[in-house]
Design a protein around this motif. Structure first.
Motif, short mmCIF file in Angstrom:
data_model
loop_
_atom_site.label_atom_id
_atom_site.label_comp_id
_atom_site.label_asym_id
_atom_site.label_seq_id
_atom_site.Cartn_x
_atom_site.Cartn_y
_atom_site.Cartn_z
N ASP A 1 -26.29 -16.23 1.13
CA ASP A 1 -27.57 -16.50 1.99
C ASP A 1 -28.61 -16.08 1.16
O ASP A 1 -28.70 -15.63 0.23
CB ASP A 1 -27.39 -16.14 3.09
N ARG A 2 -30.02 -16.35 1.89
CA ARG A 2 -31.24 -16.06 1.38
C ARG A 2 -31.35 -14.40 1.07
O ARG A 2 -31.85 -14.02 0.04
CB ARG A 2 -32.35 -16.32 2.38
N THR A 3 -30.84 -13.59 1.93
CA THR A 3 -30.89 -12.31 1.80
C THR A 3 -30.07 -11.93 0.60
O THR A 3 -30.34 -10.99 -0.23
CB THR A 3 -30.38 -11.49 3.00
N GLY A 4 -28.85 -12.56 0.33
CA GLY A 4 -28.16 -12.38 -0.76
C GLY A 4 -28.82 -12.43 -2.10
O GLY A 4 -28.68 -11.69 -3.01
N LEU A 5 -29.69 -13.67 -2.03
CA LEU A 5 -30.19 -14.11 -3.30
C LEU A 5 -31.35 -13.17 -3.62
O LEU A 5 -31.63 -12.54 -4.68
CB LEU A 5 -30.79 -15.38 -3.00
N LEU A 6 -32.21 -12.70 -2.55
CA LEU A 6 -33.32 -11.46 -2.74
C LEU A 6 -32.80 -10.17 -3.33
O LEU A 6 -33.33 -9.35 -3.89
CB LEU A 6 -34.03 -11.65 -1.41
N THR A 7 -31.66 -10.03 -2.61
CA THR A 7 -30.94 -8.86 -3.22
C THR A 7 -30.39 -8.90 -4.63
O THR A 7 -30.59 -7.83 -5.27
CB THR A 7 -29.48 -8.38 -2.21
N ALA A 8 -29.99 -9.91 -5.06
CA ALA A 8 -29.70 -9.98 -6.56
C ALA A 8 -30.65 -9.91 -7.21
O ALA A 8 -30.66 -9.42 -8.48
CB ALA A 8 -29.23 -11.39 -6.71
N ILE A 9 -31.98 -10.39 -6.79
CA ILE A 9 -33.19 -10.29 -7.60
C ILE A 9 -33.51 -8.83 -7.69
O ILE A 9 -34.03 -8.55 -8.59
CB ILE A 9 -34.37 -11.26 -7.00
N ALA A 10 -33.43 -8.22 -6.68
CA ALA A 10 -33.76 -6.78 -6.75
C ALA A 10 -33.04 -5.98 -7.43
O ALA A 10 -33.47 -5.06 -8.49
CB ALA A 10 -33.78 -6.30 -5.21
#
Length: 199
Positions: A65-74
């Motif tokens: 999901d979107r949270t997973g994508l942002l977490t990967a970026i972080a």
């Protein structure tokens, strides 16, 4: 349109890579472009799939999901920061590299320090964050106590606040007038010298 055309992320000949290439990297790159231009709130997995030229469900295969994508970026950002800062032991140099990192990876920087966007218990994120913190602590510990005070933890907070605050103000263009044509890294080094004076 055939099934193979509608789902390119699943299509490959035996022994050959996906024709798209590295889909995960393509989605991350597209996401970073969006964040740099319009901020994290503009992210949409469906839009990223369109930009990457894959089916709208493809990003979920890699990030859920979107949270997973942002977490990967972080997580990627903290890993890059750890590598950047970990190469030096001088505190001022570490601060300069912190500012340089923020300038070179502004989208990562924006996401890394917005905890409400992230999955806090993600192992990749917590590991990368710990590595970055350890690199910063190492630079602070290398400063003799007579130059930083007896409390290394407080000295670390002071150093981080200076570097992070300067980088944030710089990226938001609040320092355009004060910094002017000067190299921001040189300006930061002068500021750090005021806080952590050499003997």
């Amino acid at each position: 349109m055939s099934r193979a055309q509608s789902q390119p992320e699943k299509t490959r000949a035996p022994g050959r890579p996906y024709h798209h290439g590295d889909l995960r990297r393509a989605i991350l790159a597209a996401a970073l472009d969006v964040i740099a231009a319009d901020g994290p709130s503009a992210l949409s997995l469906r839009d990223l799939a369109r930009r990457a030229g894959v089916s709208h469900a493809a990003p979920a295969h890699h990030f859920k999901d979107r949270t997973g994508l942002l977490t990967a970026i972080a997580a990627e950002g903290f890993g890059l920061l750890a590598a950047t800062v970990g190469e030096v032991t001088d505190l001022k140099d570490a601060g300069v590299r912190y500012v340089r990192f923020a300038r070179e990876y502004p989208a990562h920087f924006q996401v890394m320090f917005t905890p409400e966007l992230l999955r806090a218990d993600d192992l990749e994120l917590t590991t990368a964050r710990a590595l970055a913190s350890e690199a910063l602590r190492g630079a602070v510990s290398a400063v003799p106590p007579d130059r930083r005070g007896g409390d290394a933890r407080l000295a670390g907070i002071a150093a981080w606040s200076l570097a992070h605050g300067f980088a944030t103000l710089l990226l938001s263009h609040n320092l355009d007038d004060p910094v002017g044509d000067q190299d921001p890294e040189n300006v930061f080094r002068d500021l750090a010298s005021m806080l952590f004076r050499s003997p």
